[in-house]
Design a protein around this motif. Sequence first.
Motif, short mmCIF file in Angstrom:
data_model
loop_
_atom_site.label_atom_id
_atom_site.label_comp_id
_atom_site.label_asym_id
_atom_site.label_seq_id
_atom_site.Cartn_x
_atom_site.Cartn_y
_atom_site.Cartn_z
N LYS A 71 0.86 -1.24 -0.04
CA LYS A 71 0.09 0.04 -0.15
C LYS A 71 0.89 1.35 0.84
N ALA A 72 2.06 1.56 0.59
CA ALA A 72 2.81 2.09 0.98
C ALA A 72 3.67 2.35 -0.12
N ILE A 73 4.38 1.74 -1.05
CA ILE A 73 4.94 1.66 -1.88
C ILE A 73 3.51 2.29 -2.41
N GLY A 74 2.51 1.78 -3.70
CA GLY A 74 1.53 2.23 -4.19
C GLY A 74 1.75 3.79 -4.11
N LYS A 75 1.27 4.18 -2.81
CA LYS A 75 1.06 5.68 -2.64
C LYS A 75 2.47 6.07 -2.72
N LYS A 76 3.74 6.14 -2.67
CA LYS A 76 4.81 6.82 -2.90
C LYS A 76 5.23 6.39 -4.57
N LEU A 77 5.00 5.67 -5.35
CA LEU A 77 5.62 5.38 -6.19
C LEU A 77 4.80 5.15 -7.29
N GLY A 78 3.64 4.92 -6.45
CA GLY A 78 2.80 4.46 -8.07
C GLY A 78 2.08 3.28 -7.95
N PRO A 79 0.70 2.93 -8.63
CA PRO A 79 0.26 1.82 -8.29
C PRO A 79 0.62 0.61 -9.59
N ASP A 80 1.10 0.94 -10.27
CA ASP A 80 1.85 -0.06 -10.95
C ASP A 80 3.06 -0.80 -9.92
N LYS A 81 3.12 -0.07 -9.03
CA LYS A 81 4.73 -0.88 -8.06
C LYS A 81 3.79 -1.30 -6.95
N GLY A 82 2.92 -0.56 -6.89
CA GLY A 82 1.87 -1.14 -5.49
C GLY A 82 1.29 -2.27 -5.33
N ASN A 83 1.94 -3.17 -6.35
CA ASN A 83 0.98 -4.02 -5.66
C ASN A 83 1.53 -5.42 -5.73
N ASN A 84 1.24 -7.06 -5.09
CA ASN A 84 1.72 -8.22 -4.93
C ASN A 84 3.17 -8.72 -6.12
#
Lengths: 100, 129, 110
Positions: free
Chosen positions: C69-82
């Motif tokens: 979730k935190a990565i998605g917030k900071k780096l975007g949804p294309d990176k904030g996923n499993n």
Amino acid sequence: MLHTVNKSPFASATLTQCLGHLTDGAAVLLIEDAVVGGVAGTAPGALLAECLKGHKVYCLGPDLMARGISEGRLVKGIQTVDYAGFVRLVTEHDAVQSWL
Amino acid sequence: MSAEDGDTPGVIKRFLFVNRKAPYGTIYALEALEVVLISAAFDQDVSLAFLDDGVYQVLAGNDPSGIGMKNFSPTYRALDDYDITKLYVERESLTERGLPEDGFVVPVNVVSRAEMAAIMSQQDVVLSF
Amino acid sequence: MAYEVDGKTIAADEEGYIVNLADWSEPLGALIAKSEGLEMTPNHWEVVNFLREYYNEFQIAPAIRVLTKAIGKKLGPDKGNNKYLYDLFPYGPAKQACKIAGLPKPTGCI
């Protein structure tokens, strides 16, 4: 809710702290060293006598016995339970709060 | 919490973690925090209560460096990331200890002793530390 | 066990997590990654650096769900996923990336 207290009220404030958080239908069970607080004629005993006006108070018998406290010395109204009674109290209440 | 105890899987229960000890003197506060973080994985309705000496856990300005312990105050700020936002601090406990009703390391709700008692009585499971 | 970097011996536990967080350096991170069979790319470093920053701020390694979730917030949804994170760190983003970042195992990770 069933509140359990396990520290002697002569050594710890948990009994007083517990008694300050009782809601309707709440009961108090004294176990381990806390059973010494159930003795009549003591300061914690007076607190429990006051508590008995609105709530049920129980004492674990084996812990009384282990400390040589006979039931007759308890504040009037405190009920003694055995381990099966302890379990029954837990099942009769929707949750248990241990004042450690 | 699991199908084993007869509950329907997926049922959300109300869990209250009761913190009543000052941090650093014993392991209770840190252990409670770790259990809270782990419990977040189970998607339950989690609340934290801070009363009696437990109010010292969430005060800002704790610095255990002098006693050689890790400062876990910042970790309370991560609770929000774990969707744990219901933190209750008891007003009377603060007053008894000469503490103000602000200056916490994380946003909390300051509640009265009667409100705290009500919060406790509304739970499915109470875990005491 | 231990790692050897620039002539220095860095102590680690039996699972390969370093003992003293202060011992960490980028070359050490790359070495740990290599011992895990990973070649570090800028995308790997991005996650590792994110974890180190998270640890500095909160004093914990986040659980995988929180990390995603935190990565998605900071780096975007294309990176904030499993999928993205598991492609980078096949043995578990939280576990493996934390090891490379020189952090303890995430709380709640068995």
